[in-house]
Enzyme design. Structure first.
Site, PDB file in Angstrom:
ATOM      1  N   ASP A 101      28.420  38.247  41.108  1.00 15.00           N
ATOM      2  CA  ASP A 101      29.941  39.264  41.461  1.00 15.00           C
ATOM      3  C   ASP A 101      31.309  38.661  40.890  1.00 15.00           C
ATOM      4  O   ASP A 101      31.249  37.173  42.034  1.00 15.00           O
ATOM      5  CB  ASP A 101      29.290  40.329  41.886  1.00 15.00           C
ATOM      6  CG  ASP A 101      28.700  41.251  42.482  1.00 15.00           C
ATOM      7  OD1 ASP A 101      27.623  41.412  40.474  1.00 15.00           O
ATOM      8  OD2 ASP A 101      27.717  41.862  43.105  1.00 15.00           O
TER       9      ASP A 101
HETATM   10  N1  URA Z   1      22.846  39.592  44.353  1.00 14.05           N
HETATM   11  C1  URA Z   1      24.920  40.380  44.290  1.00 14.05           C
HETATM   12  O1  URA Z   1      24.325  41.594  44.921  1.00 14.05           O
HETATM   13  N2  URA Z   1      25.448  39.914  43.750  1.00 14.05           N
HETATM   14  C2  URA Z   1      25.371  38.950  43.283  1.00 14.05           C
HETATM   15  O2  URA Z   1      26.220  37.661  42.512  1.00 14.05           O
HETATM   16  C3  URA Z   1      24.083  38.023  43.064  1.00 14.05           C
HETATM   17  C4  URA Z   1      22.882  38.735  43.259  1.00 14.05           C
END
Ligand code: URA
Length: 239
Positions: free
Chosen positions: A106
């Site tokens: 993310d």
């Molecule tokens: N899980 C998440 O919620 N976000 C990420 O970036 C990676 C794994």
């Protein structure tokens, strides 16, 4: 993400003025070399990284590239974005425009991101059966309890995908911080797992994927995987 394999006769007709039917003769005349060896059959597979030489002219010579990046916050796990800088903006490699991302993070998650031009390799990394552990350091809004450990190990039902997450291992480091190891990469998986307890993830950092680690890299830095890492990445998960 494509890693196309053509038969030799199709590859030659696609990349030269010769037809598929001509290839048998070209082989008989010893005019085609695959990775330095004389071609022997129209059916020989030509994968993305096979070097193909016809009449001394190189038609294909792609080198596989494997890069590990320590992604900073605010950088998008995409190759193009109109608003934010992307992981590709942080890579300085002559073949960077041929790379794709293996397992996105993310926007505000930091840590290990892999980039490659080898579609078969990235598919294998991403397969659930490969079970490569991905380890995250997590900072939470609410204090953690031992109940999380048991629930994560048992699996959490994700209604949207209609699945239960595979056993995950949580090590509580302090009231608000923990280390989580998961073998899948569902959309927002870590945030949704803590969401089961209505506990908001305030910071998320991926430290490792299988034997690969961001140790020694500052945020924003990247490096090529070593020959040893490439040789052993899947061996730790067998059995
Ligand atoms: N899980 C998440 O919620 N976000 C990420 O970036 C990676 C794994």
């Amino acid at each position: 993400m494509k890693s196309t394999t053509h038969r030799l006769d199709r590859f030659i007709s696609k990349n030269t003025a010769f037809s598929q039917a001509d290839v048998r003769l070209l082989i008989a005349q010893q005019r085609i070399f695959l990775d330095g060896m004389l071609a022997t059959s129209i059916q020989q597979p030509v994968t993305q990284f096979v070097q193909v030489v016809l009449d001394g002219k190189c038609l294909q010579a792609n080198q596989p590239v494997y890069i590990l990046l320590n992604k900073p916050k605010g950088v998008v796990s995409a190759t193009k974005d109109l608003e934010h800088s992307t992981v590709l903006d942080l890579i300085h490699h002559p073949q960077k425009n041929a790379l794709h991302i293996v397992g996105r993070l993310d926007l505000n998650t930091t840590g290990l991101v892999l980039l490659t031009n080898d579609g078969a390799w990235s598919r294998q990394i991403s397969l659930p059966e490969t079970k490569l552990p991905k380890v995250y350091e997590v900072t939470l809004e609410q204090p953690l309890t031992d109940e999380y450990i048991a629930v994560f190990k048992q699996g959490i039902y994700f209604g949207y995908e209609n699945l239960t997450t595979q056993p995950a291992y949580l090590e509580i480091l302090s009231d608000y911080t923990a280390k989580l190891s998961i073998v899948e990469g569902k959309y927002h998986q870590v945030k949704r797992m803590f969401g089961f307890f209505q506990n908001k993830v305030l910071a998320l950092h991926r430290t490792s994927v299988g034997p690969l680690s961001v140790a020694g890299l500052e945020l924003g830095q990247s490096r090529l995987l070593t020959t040893e890492e490439l040789a052993t990445i899947f061996s730790s998960t067998k059995g």
